[in-house]
Design a protein around this motif. Sequence first.
Motif, PDB file in Angstrom:
ATOM      1  N   ARG A  93       0.822  -1.296   0.113  1.00 23.25           N
ATOM      2  CA  ARG A  93      -0.010   0.054   0.109  1.00 23.25           C
ATOM      3  C   ARG A  93       0.971   1.009  -0.108  1.00 23.25           C
ATOM      4  NH1 ARG A  93      -5.204  -1.739   3.358  1.00 23.25           N
ATOM      5  NH2 ARG A  93      -6.026  -3.134   1.646  1.00 23.25           N
ATOM      6  N   LYS A  94       2.176   1.230   0.362  1.00 20.46           N
ATOM      7  CA  LYS A  94       2.977   2.311   0.382  1.00 20.46           C
ATOM      8  C   LYS A  94       3.284   2.640  -1.004  1.00 20.46           C
ATOM      9  CE  LYS A  94       3.758   2.768   4.902  1.00 20.46           C
ATOM     10  NZ  LYS A  94       3.363   3.799   5.649  1.00 20.46           N
ATOM     11  N   PHE A  95       3.653   3.991  -1.412  1.00 16.23           N
ATOM     12  CA  PHE A  95       3.834   4.316  -2.612  1.00 16.23           C
ATOM     13  C   PHE A  95       4.853   3.335  -3.436  1.00 16.23           C
ATOM     14  CE2 PHE A  95       6.133   6.975  -5.694  1.00 16.23           C
ATOM     15  CZ  PHE A  95       5.453   7.443  -6.678  1.00 16.23           C
ATOM     16  N   VAL A  96       6.163   3.455  -2.708  1.00 14.93           N
ATOM     17  CA  VAL A  96       7.282   3.056  -3.424  1.00 14.93           C
ATOM     18  C   VAL A  96       6.954   1.517  -3.630  1.00 14.93           C
ATOM     19  CG1 VAL A  96       9.521   2.485  -2.913  1.00 14.93           C
ATOM     20  CG2 VAL A  96       8.965   4.563  -2.629  1.00 14.93           C
ATOM     21  N   LYS A  97       6.409   0.796  -2.664  1.00 16.80           N
ATOM     22  CA  LYS A  97       6.432  -0.709  -3.044  1.00 16.80           C
ATOM     23  C   LYS A  97       5.488  -1.035  -3.995  1.00 16.80           C
ATOM     24  CE  LYS A  97       7.377  -3.037   1.581  1.00 16.80           C
ATOM     25  NZ  LYS A  97       6.765  -3.702   2.406  1.00 16.80           N
ATOM     26  N   SER A  98       4.353  -0.260  -4.161  1.00 16.84           N
ATOM     27  CA  SER A  98       3.190  -0.231  -5.028  1.00 16.84           C
ATOM     28  C   SER A  98       3.424  -0.086  -6.563  1.00 16.84           C
ATOM     29  CB  SER A  98       1.985   0.390  -4.890  1.00 16.84           C
ATOM     30  OG  SER A  98       0.929   0.281  -5.565  1.00 16.84           O
ATOM     31  N   ILE A  99       4.556   1.208  -6.616  1.00 16.89           N
ATOM     32  CA  ILE A  99       5.107   1.422  -7.847  1.00 16.89           C
ATOM     33  C   ILE A  99       6.103   0.592  -8.384  1.00 16.89           C
ATOM     34  CG2 ILE A  99       6.215   3.274  -9.326  1.00 16.89           C
ATOM     35  CD1 ILE A  99       3.130   3.656  -8.802  1.00 16.89           C
ATOM     36  N   LEU A 100       6.861  -0.016  -7.288  1.00 14.22           N
ATOM     37  CA  LEU A 100       8.046  -0.961  -7.621  1.00 14.22           C
ATOM     38  C   LEU A 100       7.472  -2.089  -8.218  1.00 14.22           C
ATOM     39  CD1 LEU A 100      11.057  -1.449  -7.726  1.00 14.22           C
ATOM     40  CD2 LEU A 100      10.726  -2.192  -5.167  1.00 14.22           C
ATOM     41  N   ILE A 101       6.327  -2.800  -7.659  1.00 11.21           N
ATOM     42  CA  ILE A 101       5.687  -3.905  -8.364  1.00 11.21           C
ATOM     43  C   ILE A 101       4.982  -3.538  -9.654  1.00 11.21           C
ATOM     44  CG2 ILE A 101       3.667  -5.389  -7.763  1.00 11.21           C
ATOM     45  CD1 ILE A 101       5.881  -5.961  -5.829  1.00 11.21           C
ATOM     46  N   CYS A 102       4.467  -2.335  -9.766  1.00 11.38           N
ATOM     47  CA  CYS A 102       3.904  -2.167 -11.238  1.00 11.38           C
ATOM     48  C   CYS A 102       5.235  -2.008 -12.047  1.00 11.38           C
ATOM     49  CB  CYS A 102       3.337  -0.786 -11.117  1.00 11.38           C
ATOM     50  SG  CYS A 102       1.972  -0.810 -10.378  1.00 11.38           S
ATOM     51  N   PHE A 103       6.608  -1.464 -11.629  1.00  8.98           N
ATOM     52  CA  PHE A 103       7.638  -1.247 -12.493  1.00  8.98           C
ATOM     53  C   PHE A 103       8.174  -2.419 -12.873  1.00  8.98           C
ATOM     54  CE2 PHE A 103      11.934  -0.458 -13.405  1.00  8.98           C
ATOM     55  CZ  PHE A 103      11.941   0.593 -14.567  1.00  8.98           C
ATOM     56  N   ILE A 104       8.188  -3.548 -12.061  1.00  9.06           N
ATOM     57  CA  ILE A 104       8.722  -4.778 -12.193  1.00  9.06           C
ATOM     58  C   ILE A 104       7.692  -5.957 -13.176  1.00  9.06           C
ATOM     59  CG2 ILE A 104       9.283  -7.104 -11.328  1.00  9.06           C
ATOM     60  CD1 ILE A 104      10.293  -5.356  -8.691  1.00  9.06           C
ATOM     61  N   SER A 105       6.645  -5.598 -12.998  1.00  3.60           N
ATOM     62  CA  SER A 105       5.504  -6.369 -13.830  1.00  3.60           C
ATOM     63  C   SER A 105       5.637  -5.700 -15.354  1.00  3.60           C
ATOM     64  CB  SER A 105       4.167  -5.891 -13.435  1.00  3.60           C
ATOM     65  OG  SER A 105       4.020  -6.533 -12.179  1.00  3.60           O
ATOM     66  N   ILE A 106       5.906  -4.324 -15.452  1.00  4.76           N
ATOM     67  CA  ILE A 106       6.038  -3.832 -16.940  1.00  4.76           C
ATOM     68  C   ILE A 106       7.262  -4.213 -17.506  1.00  4.76           C
ATOM     69  CG2 ILE A 106       6.466  -1.597 -18.121  1.00  4.76           C
ATOM     70  CD1 ILE A 106       4.511  -0.618 -15.712  1.00  4.76           C
ATOM     71  N   ILE A 107       8.290  -4.369 -16.876  1.00  4.58           N
ATOM     72  CA  ILE A 107       9.475  -4.996 -17.281  1.00  4.58           C
ATOM     73  C   ILE A 107       9.341  -6.588 -17.818  1.00  4.58           C
ATOM     74  CG2 ILE A 107      12.138  -5.429 -16.857  1.00  4.58           C
ATOM     75  CD1 ILE A 107      11.836  -2.593 -17.147  1.00  4.58           C
ATOM     76  N   GLY A 108       8.837  -7.059 -16.956  1.00  2.00           N
ATOM     77  CA  GLY A 108       8.603  -8.570 -17.370  1.00  2.00           C
ATOM     78  C   GLY A 108       7.817  -8.390 -18.564  1.00  2.00           C
ATOM     79  N   ILE A 109       6.656  -7.598 -18.955  1.00  2.00           N
ATOM     80  CA  ILE A 109       5.828  -7.592 -20.063  1.00  2.00           C
ATOM     81  C   ILE A 109       6.745  -7.530 -21.210  1.00  2.00           C
ATOM     82  CG2 ILE A 109       4.020  -6.451 -21.119  1.00  2.00           C
ATOM     83  CD1 ILE A 109       2.492  -6.320 -18.282  1.00  2.00           C
ATOM     84  N   GLU A 110       7.688  -6.457 -21.226  1.00  3.12           N
ATOM     85  CA  GLU A 110       8.441  -5.835 -22.288  1.00  3.12           C
ATOM     86  C   GLU A 110       9.432  -7.048 -22.397  1.00  3.12           C
ATOM     87  OE1 GLU A 110       8.075  -2.770 -24.188  1.00  3.12           O
ATOM     88  OE2 GLU A 110       6.293  -2.690 -23.197  1.00  3.12           O
ATOM     89  N   THR A 111       9.905  -7.497 -21.693  1.00  2.00           N
ATOM     90  CA  THR A 111      10.859  -8.780 -21.922  1.00  2.00           C
ATOM     91  C   THR A 111      10.272  -9.740 -22.593  1.00  2.00           C
ATOM     92  OG1 THR A 111      12.062  -7.811 -19.815  1.00  2.00           O
ATOM     93  CG2 THR A 111      12.513 -10.199 -20.698  1.00  2.00           C
ATOM     94  N   PHE A 112       8.865 -10.197 -21.974  1.00  2.00           N
ATOM     95  CA  PHE A 112       8.223 -11.343 -22.684  1.00  2.00           C
ATOM     96  C   PHE A 112       7.953 -10.924 -24.095  1.00  2.00           C
ATOM     97  CE2 PHE A 112       3.955 -12.881 -23.970  1.00  2.00           C
ATOM     98  CZ  PHE A 112       4.240 -14.243 -23.680  1.00  2.00           C
ATOM     99  N   GLN A 113       7.561  -9.409 -24.394  1.00  2.00           N
ATOM    100  CA  GLN A 113       7.341  -9.127 -25.842  1.00  2.00           C
ATOM    101  C   GLN A 113       8.431  -9.210 -26.948  1.00  2.00           C
ATOM    102  OE1 GLN A 113       5.549  -5.428 -25.176  1.00  2.00           O
ATOM    103  NE2 GLN A 113       3.319  -6.116 -25.512  1.00  2.00           N
ATOM    104  N   PHE A 114       9.558  -9.064 -26.086  1.00  2.00           N
ATOM    105  CA  PHE A 114      11.040  -8.922 -26.754  1.00  2.00           C
ATOM    106  C   PHE A 114      11.434 -10.554 -27.143  1.00  2.00           C
ATOM    107  CE2 PHE A 114      15.622  -9.726 -26.812  1.00  2.00           C
ATOM    108  CZ  PHE A 114      15.973  -9.119 -27.965  1.00  2.00           C
TER     109      PHE A 114
END
Length: 169
Positions: A93-114
Amino acid sequence: MKLVNIWKIIFVVYICLLLFFVVVKFNESIDRIISIKESRSAGYWNYNLIPFQSMTRYLQNMTDSYAYTNILGNIIPFSPLGFLIPIIFRKCRKFVKSILICFISIIGIETFQFFTMLGYFDIDDILLNTIGCLIGYSVYGVLRNYIKRARKAQELWRDKNGWNEDKYL
C-alpha cells in the motif's frame, strides 16, 4: 461475498484482459510476428533503449491518430494496475512498494514481448506504462483519503450524538 474477494476477482479479470489485449496483442495478426522475425534475420532487433526516442516521434506527429493511440494505449491500460496493486496486496500500500511492483511487472511484460516477438521492448513504453500506474495509484490515494475522512466524520457524528450501537441492536 466479501469486498476483498470482489477486488481479487476484478484483479484477475484485469490481468487476463491486459495479457490478452496489450501483451499478446489479440487485435494484431501473425504478420507482426513474421515481420519482427524477418527484421531480426536482417540484423534489426525489436528493442529501443534510447529514452524518449519513440515518444518524440509520436509528439511530433500528434495530428496522426497512431500517435494518440500509442501514447494513450500505453498509459490507460496500466492505470488499473496502479490502483489495484495496493488494494489487493496489503503489504504494497505504500507508494514505493506499489510502484516498484508495477515497474517490475512492466519490465516483465516488455521482456516477454521481446523474446516472444509479440512486440517491441521499448524504454518509452516502460515510461508511459509507469505513468499509467502512477495515475492509478493517485486515484487510489485520493479514494483512500476520502474514505478515511468519511469514516472519521461518521465517528465524530456518532460521538457527538451519543450513538451507541449496543443500544439499538
